[in-house]
Design a protein around this motif. Sequence first.
Motif, PDB file in Angstrom:
ATOM      1  N   UNK A 139       5.215  14.298  -3.224  1.00 33.16           N
ATOM      2  CA  UNK A 139       5.189  13.903  -1.816  1.00 33.16           C
ATOM      3  C   UNK A 139       3.938  14.405  -1.107  1.00 33.16           C
ATOM      4  N   UNK A 140       3.497  15.612  -1.425  1.00 34.66           N
ATOM      5  CA  UNK A 140       2.306  16.143  -0.762  1.00 34.66           C
ATOM      6  C   UNK A 140       1.093  15.270  -1.049  1.00 34.66           C
ATOM      7  N   UNK A 141       0.913  14.894  -2.312  1.00 31.69           N
ATOM      8  CA  UNK A 141      -0.214  14.036  -2.667  1.00 31.69           C
ATOM      9  C   UNK A 141      -0.089  12.661  -2.028  1.00 31.69           C
ATOM     10  N   UNK A 142       1.128  12.164  -1.934  1.00 34.64           N
ATOM     11  CA  UNK A 142       1.335  10.848  -1.338  1.00 34.64           C
ATOM     12  C   UNK A 142       0.934  10.824   0.132  1.00 34.64           C
ATOM     13  N   UNK A 143       1.010  11.984   0.792  1.00 35.30           N
ATOM     14  CA  UNK A 143       0.658  12.069   2.209  1.00 35.30           C
ATOM     15  C   UNK A 143      -0.755  12.587   2.441  1.00 35.30           C
ATOM     16  N   UNK A 144      -1.360  13.217   1.457  1.00 37.78           N
ATOM     17  CA  UNK A 144      -2.646  13.856   1.697  1.00 37.78           C
ATOM     18  C   UNK A 144      -3.788  13.340   0.831  1.00 37.78           C
ATOM     19  N   UNK A 145      -3.487  12.739  -0.297  1.00 41.31           N
ATOM     20  CA  UNK A 145      -4.551  12.339  -1.223  1.00 41.31           C
ATOM     21  C   UNK A 145      -5.287  11.100  -0.731  1.00 41.31           C
ATOM     22  N   UNK A 146      -6.525  10.959  -1.170  1.00 42.78           N
ATOM     23  CA  UNK A 146      -7.289   9.740  -0.907  1.00 42.78           C
ATOM     24  C   UNK A 146      -6.875   8.697  -1.944  1.00 42.78           C
ATOM     25  N   UNK A 147      -6.365   7.588  -1.458  1.00 40.51           N
ATOM     26  CA  UNK A 147      -5.877   6.531  -2.346  1.00 40.51           C
ATOM     27  C   UNK A 147      -6.597   5.240  -2.004  1.00 40.51           C
ATOM     28  N   UNK A 148      -7.117   4.585  -3.015  1.00 37.40           N
ATOM     29  CA  UNK A 148      -7.818   3.320  -2.791  1.00 37.40           C
ATOM     30  C   UNK A 148      -6.856   2.269  -2.252  1.00 37.40           C
ATOM     31  N   UNK A 149      -7.325   1.481  -1.307  1.00 40.28           N
ATOM     32  CA  UNK A 149      -6.490   0.429  -0.744  1.00 40.28           C
ATOM     33  C   UNK A 149      -6.279  -0.690  -1.753  1.00 40.28           C
ATOM     34  N   UNK A 150      -5.157  -1.359  -1.615  1.00 38.34           N
ATOM     35  CA  UNK A 150      -4.845  -2.479  -2.487  1.00 38.34           C
ATOM     36  C   UNK A 150      -4.119  -3.553  -1.694  1.00 38.34           C
ATOM     37  N   UNK A 151      -4.262  -4.770  -2.110  1.00 37.35           N
ATOM     38  CA  UNK A 151      -3.543  -5.865  -1.462  1.00 37.35           C
ATOM     39  C   UNK A 151      -2.313  -6.282  -2.247  1.00 37.35           C
ATOM     40  N   UNK A 152      -2.185  -5.747  -3.453  1.00 37.17           N
ATOM     41  CA  UNK A 152      -1.075  -6.157  -4.304  1.00 37.17           C
ATOM     42  C   UNK A 152      -0.146  -4.989  -4.578  1.00 37.17           C
ATOM     43  N   UNK A 153       1.123  -5.313  -4.746  1.00 33.75           N
ATOM     44  CA  UNK A 153       2.124  -4.313  -5.076  1.00 33.75           C
ATOM     45  C   UNK A 153       2.054  -4.054  -6.581  1.00 33.75           C
ATOM     46  N   UNK A 198       0.822  -1.206   0.000  1.00 32.23           N
ATOM     47  CA  UNK A 198       0.000   0.000   0.000  1.00 32.23           C
ATOM     48  C   UNK A 198       0.858   1.259   0.000  1.00 32.23           C
ATOM     49  N   UNK A 199       2.014   1.199   0.666  1.00 33.92           N
ATOM     50  CA  UNK A 199       2.932   2.341   0.659  1.00 33.92           C
ATOM     51  C   UNK A 199       3.428   2.594  -0.756  1.00 33.92           C
ATOM     52  N   UNK A 200       3.875   1.541  -1.426  1.00 33.96           N
ATOM     53  CA  UNK A 200       4.353   1.677  -2.800  1.00 33.96           C
ATOM     54  C   UNK A 200       3.228   2.183  -3.702  1.00 33.96           C
ATOM     55  N   UNK A 201       2.045   1.623  -3.531  1.00 37.35           N
ATOM     56  CA  UNK A 201       0.913   2.033  -4.351  1.00 37.35           C
ATOM     57  C   UNK A 201       0.572   3.500  -4.128  1.00 37.35           C
ATOM     58  N   UNK A 202       0.662   3.961  -2.896  1.00 39.23           N
ATOM     59  CA  UNK A 202       0.340   5.359  -2.595  1.00 39.23           C
ATOM     60  C   UNK A 202       1.342   6.289  -3.290  1.00 39.23           C
TER      61      UNK A 202
END
Length: 466
Positions: free
Chosen positions: A344-358, A316-320
Amino acid sequence: MTRATARRRRTASALMALALAGGTLAAGVTAAPAAHADAWRDKEYWLAESGITKAWEVSKGANVKVAVIDSGVDGQHPDLAGVLAGGVDVSGAGSPDGQKSIGAKPEHGTLVATMLAGRGHQPADATATPSPSAGPSAGPGAGPDGIVGVAPEAQLLSVSTWLGSANPGGKSDQDQIPQAVRWAVDNGARVINISLGSTSPEWPQSWDAAFLYAEQKDVVIVAAAGNRGGGNIQVGAPATIPGVLTVAGLDRNGTASIDSSSQGISIGVAAPAENLIGGMPGGGYADWAGTSGATPIVAGVAALIRSKWPEMTASQVVNRIVSTAKDAGAPGKDPLYGFGVLDAEAALKADVAETRTNPLGSISDWIRVHRRGNLATSPAAAAATPSSAAPTLPEATVPVAEPPSELDGAVPALVVLGFGGLFLCILGAAVFQLRRAARLASAEGPDGPRNPDAGVRDSVNSGGKP
Protein backbone atom coordinates in the motif's frame (compact mmCIF):
# COMPACT_ATOMS: atom_id res chain seq x y z
CA MET A 1 -32.90 -30.42 -24.15
CA THR A 2 -30.52 -28.69 -26.57
CA ARG A 3 -26.80 -28.47 -25.91
CA ALA A 4 -27.06 -24.70 -25.45
CA THR A 5 -29.93 -25.10 -22.97
CA ALA A 6 -28.00 -27.72 -21.05
CA ARG A 7 -24.97 -25.44 -20.89
CA ARG A 8 -27.07 -22.54 -19.66
CA ARG A 9 -28.55 -24.73 -16.95
CA ARG A 10 -25.13 -25.97 -15.89
CA THR A 11 -23.89 -22.38 -15.71
CA ALA A 12 -26.99 -21.33 -13.77
CA SER A 13 -26.52 -24.24 -11.41
CA ALA A 14 -22.94 -23.23 -10.73
CA LEU A 15 -23.90 -19.62 -10.21
CA MET A 16 -26.70 -20.54 -7.87
CA ALA A 17 -23.86 -21.77 -5.70
CA LEU A 18 -22.53 -18.22 -5.74
CA ALA A 19 -21.63 -17.55 -2.17
CA LEU A 20 -19.85 -15.01 -0.07
CA ALA A 21 -16.27 -15.95 -0.76
CA GLY A 22 -14.57 -17.45 2.18
CA GLY A 23 -16.10 -15.77 5.18
CA THR A 24 -14.84 -18.60 7.37
CA LEU A 25 -15.41 -17.69 10.98
CA ALA A 26 -13.11 -19.05 13.65
CA ALA A 27 -14.54 -20.59 16.77
CA GLY A 28 -13.88 -17.45 18.74
CA VAL A 29 -16.83 -15.38 17.55
CA THR A 30 -17.84 -13.01 20.30
CA ALA A 31 -20.08 -10.08 20.99
CA ALA A 32 -17.48 -8.48 23.22
CA PRO A 33 -18.55 -5.17 24.79
CA ALA A 34 -16.81 -1.96 23.78
CA ALA A 35 -14.60 -2.01 26.85
CA HIS A 36 -12.66 -4.98 25.42
CA ALA A 37 -12.60 -3.87 21.79
CA ASP A 38 -9.06 -2.47 21.92
CA ALA A 39 -7.73 -6.03 22.07
CA TRP A 40 -9.35 -6.61 18.69
CA ARG A 41 -7.82 -3.46 17.25
CA ASP A 42 -4.37 -4.74 18.20
CA LYS A 43 -4.86 -7.78 15.95
CA GLU A 44 -4.87 -5.75 12.74
CA TYR A 45 -1.37 -6.77 11.70
CA TRP A 46 -2.02 -6.04 8.00
CA LEU A 47 -2.24 -2.30 8.57
CA ALA A 48 1.49 -2.11 9.26
CA GLU A 49 2.73 -5.15 7.34
CA SER A 50 0.94 -4.24 4.11
CA GLY A 51 2.16 -0.64 4.27
CA ILE A 52 -1.24 0.85 5.03
CA THR A 53 -0.23 2.95 8.05
CA LYS A 54 2.51 4.51 5.88
CA ALA A 55 0.00 5.07 3.08
CA TRP A 56 -2.16 7.04 5.53
CA GLU A 57 0.53 9.73 5.44
CA VAL A 58 -0.77 10.44 1.93
CA SER A 59 -4.47 9.56 2.01
CA LYS A 60 -7.16 8.07 4.21
CA GLY A 61 -9.87 7.75 1.57
CA ALA A 62 -11.78 10.99 2.07
CA ASN A 63 -14.50 11.89 -0.44
CA VAL A 64 -14.60 8.42 -1.99
CA LYS A 65 -17.64 6.14 -1.96
CA VAL A 66 -17.08 2.40 -1.93
CA ALA A 67 -19.99 0.05 -2.59
CA VAL A 68 -20.07 -3.20 -0.65
CA ILE A 69 -22.11 -5.77 -2.58
CA ASP A 70 -22.65 -8.34 0.13
CA SER A 71 -25.13 -9.62 2.71
CA GLY A 72 -25.99 -6.19 4.08
CA VAL A 73 -24.05 -3.90 6.40
CA ASP A 74 -25.09 -3.20 9.97
CA GLY A 75 -24.72 0.58 10.11
CA GLN A 76 -25.43 0.47 13.85
CA HIS A 77 -22.10 -1.19 14.61
CA PRO A 78 -20.11 1.28 16.74
CA ASP A 79 -17.13 1.15 14.38
CA LEU A 80 -19.32 2.13 11.41
CA ALA A 81 -20.93 5.23 12.91
CA GLY A 82 -21.25 7.81 10.15
CA VAL A 83 -19.68 5.52 7.54
CA LEU A 84 -22.75 4.56 5.48
CA ALA A 85 -23.78 7.08 2.84
CA GLY A 86 -26.67 5.08 1.42
CA GLY A 87 -27.76 1.63 0.51
CA VAL A 88 -30.31 -0.58 -1.16
CA ASP A 89 -31.53 -4.16 -1.15
CA VAL A 90 -31.60 -5.94 -4.52
CA SER A 91 -32.70 -9.34 -3.21
CA GLY A 92 -36.30 -8.48 -2.37
CA ALA A 93 -35.78 -9.98 1.08
CA GLY A 94 -33.89 -7.26 2.97
CA SER A 95 -34.49 -3.75 4.22
CA PRO A 96 -34.72 -0.89 1.68
CA ASP A 97 -31.50 0.70 2.96
CA GLY A 98 -29.41 -2.47 2.66
CA GLN A 99 -28.61 -2.54 6.38
CA LYS A 100 -30.48 -5.72 7.25
CA SER A 101 -28.13 -8.70 7.47
CA ILE A 102 -29.47 -11.42 5.18
CA GLY A 103 -28.53 -14.58 3.32
CA ALA A 104 -26.66 -17.72 4.29
CA LYS A 105 -23.93 -15.65 5.99
CA PRO A 106 -25.71 -12.56 7.31
CA GLU A 107 -22.65 -11.39 9.24
CA HIS A 108 -20.48 -11.31 6.13
CA GLY A 109 -21.21 -7.76 4.94
CA THR A 110 -20.44 -6.18 8.30
CA LEU A 111 -17.16 -8.09 8.57
CA VAL A 112 -16.15 -6.75 5.15
CA ALA A 113 -17.33 -3.20 5.84
CA THR A 114 -15.43 -2.79 9.10
CA MET A 115 -12.18 -4.02 7.53
CA LEU A 116 -12.65 -1.64 4.62
CA ALA A 117 -13.76 1.58 6.29
CA GLY A 118 -14.15 1.03 10.04
CA ARG A 119 -13.51 4.12 12.14
CA GLY A 120 -13.28 2.56 15.57
CA HIS A 121 -15.13 4.25 18.42
CA GLN A 122 -14.58 6.24 21.58
CA PRO A 123 -12.45 4.31 24.09
CA ALA A 124 -14.32 3.17 27.15
CA ASP A 125 -12.18 5.27 29.49
CA ALA A 126 -12.84 8.39 27.35
CA THR A 127 -9.26 9.54 27.90
CA ALA A 128 -8.48 9.84 24.20
CA THR A 129 -10.21 11.26 21.19
CA PRO A 130 -10.72 8.64 18.47
CA SER A 131 -8.57 9.23 15.42
CA PRO A 132 -8.95 7.00 12.37
CA SER A 133 -5.30 7.67 11.49
CA ALA A 134 -4.05 5.94 14.62
CA GLY A 135 -3.17 2.34 13.80
CA PRO A 136 -3.13 -0.65 16.14
CA SER A 137 0.54 -0.08 16.91
CA ALA A 138 -0.12 3.39 18.30
CA GLY A 139 -0.60 2.05 21.80
CA PRO A 140 -3.42 2.28 24.35
CA GLY A 141 -5.16 5.62 24.47
CA ALA A 142 -3.57 6.79 21.21
CA GLY A 143 -6.44 5.85 18.93
CA PRO A 144 -9.91 4.45 18.79
CA ASP A 145 -11.05 1.15 20.18
CA GLY A 146 -12.50 -1.35 17.78
CA ILE A 147 -11.56 -1.85 14.16
CA VAL A 148 -9.93 0.77 11.97
CA GLY A 149 -10.41 0.03 8.28
CA VAL A 150 -7.95 0.47 5.45
CA ALA A 151 -9.78 3.60 4.24
CA PRO A 152 -11.17 5.05 7.49
CA GLU A 153 -12.36 8.30 5.91
CA ALA A 154 -14.16 6.71 2.97
CA GLN A 155 -17.94 6.35 2.83
CA LEU A 156 -19.74 3.09 2.14
CA LEU A 157 -22.80 2.15 0.11
CA SER A 158 -24.42 -1.08 1.28
CA VAL A 159 -25.97 -3.17 -1.50
CA SER A 160 -27.52 -6.23 0.11
CA THR A 161 -27.90 -9.50 -1.75
CA TRP A 162 -29.21 -12.91 -0.72
CA LEU A 163 -26.66 -15.55 -1.65
CA GLY A 164 -25.72 -19.05 -0.57
CA SER A 165 -29.24 -20.35 0.07
CA ALA A 166 -32.74 -20.14 -1.41
CA ASN A 167 -33.78 -16.49 -1.60
CA PRO A 168 -37.21 -15.84 -0.07
CA GLY A 169 -37.31 -12.70 -2.20
CA GLY A 170 -37.33 -14.84 -5.32
CA LYS A 171 -34.42 -13.21 -7.19
CA SER A 172 -31.52 -15.32 -8.36
CA ASP A 173 -27.90 -14.24 -8.21
CA GLN A 174 -28.07 -13.84 -11.99
CA ASP A 175 -30.54 -11.01 -11.42
CA GLN A 176 -29.11 -9.57 -8.21
CA ILE A 177 -25.47 -9.10 -9.22
CA PRO A 178 -25.97 -6.95 -12.35
CA GLN A 179 -28.65 -4.92 -10.60
CA ALA A 180 -26.32 -4.37 -7.62
CA VAL A 181 -23.43 -3.25 -9.83
CA ARG A 182 -25.55 -0.78 -11.79
CA TRP A 183 -27.09 0.71 -8.65
CA ALA A 184 -23.65 1.16 -7.10
CA VAL A 185 -22.35 2.96 -10.18
CA ASP A 186 -25.40 5.22 -10.44
CA ASN A 187 -25.14 6.20 -6.79
CA GLY A 188 -21.59 7.43 -6.91
CA ALA A 189 -19.39 4.43 -6.09
CA ARG A 190 -15.85 4.93 -7.36
CA VAL A 191 -14.83 1.51 -6.04
CA ILE A 192 -16.98 -1.64 -5.75
CA ASN A 193 -16.06 -4.44 -3.34
CA ILE A 194 -17.42 -7.89 -4.27
CA SER A 195 -16.34 -10.45 -1.66
CA LEU A 196 -18.21 -13.31 -3.26
CA GLY A 197 -17.49 -15.97 -5.81
CA SER A 198 -18.74 -19.07 -7.57
CA THR A 199 -17.42 -22.46 -8.58
CA SER A 200 -17.69 -21.58 -12.28
CA PRO A 201 -15.25 -19.39 -14.24
CA GLU A 202 -18.12 -18.51 -16.60
CA TRP A 203 -20.70 -15.85 -15.91
CA PRO A 204 -24.17 -15.44 -17.44
CA GLN A 205 -24.41 -13.14 -20.42
CA SER A 206 -26.89 -11.07 -18.42
CA TRP A 207 -23.92 -9.79 -16.37
CA ASP A 208 -22.08 -8.36 -19.37
CA ALA A 209 -23.98 -5.09 -19.57
CA ALA A 210 -23.57 -4.23 -15.88
CA PHE A 211 -19.81 -4.84 -15.76
CA LEU A 212 -19.38 -3.03 -19.07
CA TYR A 213 -21.41 -0.16 -17.62
CA ALA A 214 -19.06 0.04 -14.61
CA GLU A 215 -16.07 0.03 -16.93
CA GLN A 216 -17.54 2.78 -19.08
CA LYS A 217 -18.27 4.85 -15.97
CA ASP A 218 -14.66 4.43 -14.79
CA VAL A 219 -15.37 2.42 -11.62
CA VAL A 220 -12.80 0.09 -10.03
CA ILE A 221 -14.23 -3.35 -9.22
CA VAL A 222 -12.33 -5.51 -6.71
CA ALA A 223 -13.38 -9.15 -6.29
CA ALA A 224 -12.37 -12.17 -4.21
CA ALA A 225 -10.53 -15.06 -5.84
CA GLY A 226 -12.33 -17.62 -3.66
CA ASN A 227 -10.97 -20.26 -1.31
CA ARG A 228 -9.77 -23.81 -1.72
CA GLY A 229 -11.26 -24.59 1.67
CA GLY A 230 -14.64 -23.64 0.25
CA GLY A 231 -14.22 -25.82 -2.82
CA ASN A 232 -12.83 -23.13 -5.15
CA ILE A 233 -9.63 -24.64 -6.51
CA GLN A 234 -9.75 -22.27 -9.46
CA VAL A 235 -10.94 -18.66 -9.51
CA GLY A 236 -14.66 -18.36 -10.26
CA ALA A 237 -16.88 -15.58 -11.56
CA PRO A 238 -17.14 -12.64 -11.09
CA ALA A 239 -13.39 -12.60 -10.37
CA THR A 240 -12.74 -13.99 -13.86
CA ILE A 241 -14.34 -11.02 -15.61
CA PRO A 242 -11.73 -9.00 -17.54
CA GLY A 243 -10.80 -5.71 -15.91
CA VAL A 244 -11.82 -6.81 -12.42
CA LEU A 245 -9.02 -6.59 -9.83
CA THR A 246 -9.01 -10.12 -8.41
CA VAL A 247 -7.50 -10.66 -4.95
CA ALA A 248 -5.77 -13.85 -3.82
CA GLY A 249 -5.09 -14.68 -0.17
CA LEU A 250 -1.93 -14.92 1.93
CA ASP A 251 -1.33 -16.81 5.14
CA ARG A 252 0.24 -15.25 8.22
CA ASN A 253 3.72 -15.85 6.79
CA GLY A 254 2.92 -13.90 3.64
CA THR A 255 2.78 -16.91 1.34
CA ALA A 256 -0.14 -18.14 -0.74
CA SER A 257 -2.77 -19.53 1.61
CA ILE A 258 -3.56 -23.21 1.15
CA ASP A 259 -7.13 -22.94 2.44
CA SER A 260 -7.98 -19.26 2.15
CA SER A 261 -7.22 -18.67 -1.50
CA SER A 262 -7.51 -20.22 -4.95
CA GLN A 263 -5.50 -19.85 -8.14
CA GLY A 264 -6.05 -18.60 -11.66
CA ILE A 265 -4.67 -16.43 -14.43
CA SER A 266 -7.08 -13.61 -13.58
CA ILE A 267 -5.52 -12.92 -10.16
CA GLY A 268 -4.13 -9.39 -9.94
CA VAL A 269 -2.66 -9.09 -6.46
CA ALA A 270 -2.45 -10.98 -3.15
CA ALA A 271 -3.29 -9.69 0.34
CA PRO A 272 -3.64 -11.13 3.87
CA ALA A 273 -6.47 -13.67 4.18
CA GLU A 274 -5.78 -15.50 7.46
CA ASN A 275 -6.01 -14.46 11.11
CA LEU A 276 -8.31 -11.59 10.15
CA ILE A 277 -10.80 -9.79 12.38
CA GLY A 278 -14.00 -7.93 11.61
CA GLY A 279 -17.10 -6.46 13.15
CA MET A 280 -20.27 -8.50 13.60
CA PRO A 281 -23.88 -7.33 13.37
CA GLY A 282 -25.00 -6.18 16.78
CA GLY A 283 -21.67 -4.68 17.80
CA GLY A 284 -19.48 -7.77 18.26
CA TYR A 285 -16.24 -8.91 16.69
CA ALA A 286 -14.93 -12.13 15.18
CA ASP A 287 -11.82 -13.83 13.92
CA TRP A 288 -12.22 -14.99 10.35
CA ALA A 289 -10.34 -15.95 7.20
CA GLY A 290 -10.71 -16.00 3.44
CA THR A 291 -10.28 -13.88 0.33
CA SER A 292 -13.52 -12.22 1.42
CA GLY A 293 -11.32 -10.38 3.93
CA ALA A 294 -8.36 -9.88 1.61
CA THR A 295 -10.62 -8.11 -0.89
CA PRO A 296 -11.61 -5.10 1.28
CA ILE A 297 -7.94 -4.57 2.11
CA VAL A 298 -7.22 -4.04 -1.59
CA ALA A 299 -10.48 -2.16 -2.22
CA GLY A 300 -9.52 0.14 0.64
CA VAL A 301 -6.18 0.89 -1.00
CA ALA A 302 -8.02 1.65 -4.25
CA ALA A 303 -10.10 4.16 -2.27
CA LEU A 304 -6.94 5.77 -0.85
CA ILE A 305 -5.61 6.22 -4.39
CA ARG A 306 -8.87 7.64 -5.74
CA SER A 307 -8.95 10.08 -2.84
CA LYS A 308 -5.40 11.26 -3.47
CA TRP A 309 -5.82 11.49 -7.27
CA PRO A 310 -9.53 12.07 -8.02
CA GLU A 311 -8.91 12.40 -11.76
CA MET A 312 -6.97 9.16 -12.06
CA THR A 313 -8.77 6.60 -14.24
CA ALA A 314 -9.85 3.20 -12.97
CA SER A 315 -7.29 1.56 -15.26
CA GLN A 316 -4.54 3.70 -13.76
CA VAL A 317 -5.68 2.86 -10.22
CA VAL A 318 -5.52 -0.86 -10.95
CA ASN A 319 -2.17 -0.44 -12.68
CA ARG A 320 -0.75 1.48 -9.71
CA ILE A 321 -1.76 -1.32 -7.31
CA VAL A 322 -0.44 -4.23 -9.38
CA SER A 323 2.71 -2.53 -10.68
CA THR A 324 3.87 -1.65 -7.15
CA ALA A 325 3.11 -5.10 -5.73
CA LYS A 326 6.06 -7.10 -4.44
CA ASP A 327 6.79 -9.99 -6.77
CA ALA A 328 6.30 -13.39 -5.15
CA GLY A 329 6.22 -16.97 -6.32
CA ALA A 330 7.34 -17.56 -9.90
CA PRO A 331 9.01 -14.48 -11.45
CA GLY A 332 6.48 -12.12 -12.99
CA LYS A 333 2.73 -12.61 -13.00
CA ASP A 334 1.67 -16.05 -11.82
CA PRO A 335 -1.61 -17.83 -10.94
CA LEU A 336 -1.02 -17.78 -7.16
CA TYR A 337 0.05 -14.18 -6.47
CA GLY A 338 -0.87 -12.40 -9.69
CA PHE A 339 1.54 -9.49 -10.03
CA GLY A 340 2.61 -9.90 -6.40
CA VAL A 341 1.89 -9.02 -2.78
CA LEU A 342 0.08 -5.77 -2.02
CA ASP A 343 2.31 -2.85 -0.98
CA ALA A 344 0.00 0.00 0.00
CA GLU A 345 2.80 2.45 0.77
CA ALA A 346 4.33 2.01 -2.68
CA ALA A 347 0.92 2.25 -4.30
CA LEU A 348 0.48 5.70 -2.72
CA LYS A 349 4.04 6.99 -2.92
CA ALA A 350 5.89 5.39 -5.83
CA ASP A 351 6.32 6.95 -9.25
CA VAL A 352 4.23 4.88 -11.63
CA ALA A 353 4.10 5.37 -15.38
CA GLU A 354 0.68 6.36 -16.68
CA THR A 355 -1.28 3.92 -18.78
CA ARG A 356 -4.49 4.02 -20.76
CA THR A 357 -5.15 0.31 -20.52
CA ASN A 358 -6.12 -1.91 -17.63
CA PRO A 359 -3.39 -4.54 -17.13
CA LEU A 360 -6.13 -7.01 -16.23
CA GLY A 361 -8.01 -6.59 -19.48
CA SER A 362 -11.27 -5.03 -20.63
CA ILE A 363 -14.79 -6.45 -20.53
CA SER A 364 -15.57 -4.29 -23.56
CA ASP A 365 -12.91 -6.03 -25.64
CA TRP A 366 -13.97 -9.43 -24.32
CA ILE A 367 -17.60 -8.87 -25.29
CA ARG A 368 -16.64 -7.67 -28.74
CA VAL A 369 -14.63 -10.82 -29.43
CA HIS A 370 -16.44 -13.54 -27.49
CA ARG A 371 -20.07 -12.45 -27.64
CA ARG A 372 -19.63 -11.47 -31.28
CA GLY A 373 -21.16 -8.07 -30.57
CA ASN A 374 -24.37 -9.58 -29.18
CA LEU A 375 -24.80 -7.98 -25.78
CA ALA A 376 -27.77 -9.44 -23.94
CA THR A 377 -29.32 -7.55 -21.06
CA SER A 378 -31.90 -8.75 -18.62
CA PRO A 379 -34.78 -6.51 -17.45
CA ALA A 380 -33.37 -6.70 -13.94
CA ALA A 381 -30.01 -5.45 -15.11
CA ALA A 382 -31.42 -2.60 -17.13
CA ALA A 383 -34.00 -1.38 -14.63
CA ALA A 384 -33.02 1.12 -12.00
CA THR A 385 -33.71 0.16 -8.40
CA PRO A 386 -35.75 2.74 -6.45
CA SER A 387 -33.59 4.51 -3.91
CA SER A 388 -33.80 7.51 -1.63
CA ALA A 389 -30.24 8.43 -2.62
CA ALA A 390 -29.96 10.90 -5.47
CA PRO A 391 -27.79 9.52 -8.30
CA THR A 392 -24.46 11.30 -8.50
CA LEU A 393 -23.62 10.04 -11.98
CA PRO A 394 -25.51 10.43 -15.27
CA GLU A 395 -28.69 8.42 -15.67
CA ALA A 396 -28.09 4.80 -16.53
CA THR A 397 -28.34 3.71 -20.14
CA VAL A 398 -28.00 0.17 -21.42
CA PRO A 399 -24.59 0.04 -23.12
CA VAL A 400 -24.25 -1.42 -26.58
CA ALA A 401 -21.32 -3.64 -27.42
CA GLU A 402 -19.10 -2.64 -30.30
CA PRO A 403 -19.64 -4.81 -33.40
CA PRO A 404 -16.85 -7.24 -34.16
CA SER A 405 -14.27 -6.11 -36.68
CA GLU A 406 -13.77 -7.87 -40.01
CA LEU A 407 -10.55 -9.30 -38.65
CA ASP A 408 -12.37 -10.73 -35.64
CA GLY A 409 -14.97 -12.26 -37.92
CA ALA A 410 -12.26 -13.83 -40.05
CA VAL A 411 -10.65 -15.62 -37.10
CA PRO A 412 -13.13 -18.51 -36.85
CA ALA A 413 -12.98 -19.04 -40.64
CA LEU A 414 -9.20 -19.05 -40.58
CA VAL A 415 -9.22 -21.55 -37.75
CA VAL A 416 -11.64 -23.80 -39.63
CA LEU A 417 -9.61 -23.57 -42.84
CA GLY A 418 -6.42 -24.21 -40.96
CA PHE A 419 -7.77 -27.33 -39.27
CA GLY A 420 -9.44 -28.42 -42.50
CA GLY A 421 -6.20 -28.14 -44.46
CA LEU A 422 -4.35 -30.02 -41.76
CA PHE A 423 -6.96 -32.78 -41.82
CA LEU A 424 -6.71 -33.14 -45.62
CA CYS A 425 -2.93 -33.34 -45.43
CA ILE A 426 -3.11 -36.07 -42.80
CA LEU A 427 -5.73 -37.97 -44.79
CA GLY A 428 -3.67 -37.71 -48.02
CA ALA A 429 -0.54 -38.94 -46.26
CA ALA A 430 -2.44 -41.89 -44.80
CA VAL A 431 -3.83 -42.88 -48.20
CA PHE A 432 -0.36 -42.63 -49.75
CA GLN A 433 1.16 -44.85 -47.07
CA LEU A 434 -1.58 -47.47 -47.45
CA ARG A 435 -1.19 -47.59 -51.23
CA ARG A 436 2.59 -47.82 -50.89
CA ALA A 437 2.28 -50.69 -48.43
CA ALA A 438 -0.08 -52.50 -50.81
CA ARG A 439 2.36 -52.16 -53.70
CA LEU A 440 5.23 -53.42 -51.63
CA ALA A 441 3.15 -56.39 -50.53
CA SER A 442 2.22 -57.25 -54.12
CA ALA A 443 5.85 -56.93 -55.24
CA GLU A 444 7.13 -59.18 -52.44
CA GLY A 445 7.77 -62.81 -53.43
CA PRO A 446 8.60 -65.83 -51.28
CA ASP A 447 12.33 -65.15 -51.63
CA GLY A 448 12.25 -61.37 -51.68
CA PRO A 449 11.03 -58.60 -53.94
CA ARG A 450 10.01 -59.57 -57.46
CA ASN A 451 11.28 -56.18 -58.57
CA PRO A 452 14.04 -54.73 -56.41
CA ASP A 453 13.33 -51.24 -57.71
CA ALA A 454 9.64 -51.29 -56.83
CA GLY A 455 10.16 -49.50 -53.56
CA VAL A 456 12.35 -46.89 -55.22
CA ARG A 457 9.71 -46.18 -57.85
CA ASP A 458 7.04 -45.83 -55.18
CA SER A 459 9.15 -43.40 -53.22
CA VAL A 460 9.66 -41.32 -56.35
CA ASN A 461 5.94 -41.44 -57.23
CA SER A 462 5.16 -39.22 -54.25
CA GLY A 463 1.75 -38.34 -55.57
CA GLY A 464 0.55 -41.89 -55.14
CA LYS A 465 0.24 -42.44 -58.87
CA PRO A 466 0.24 -46.05 -60.19
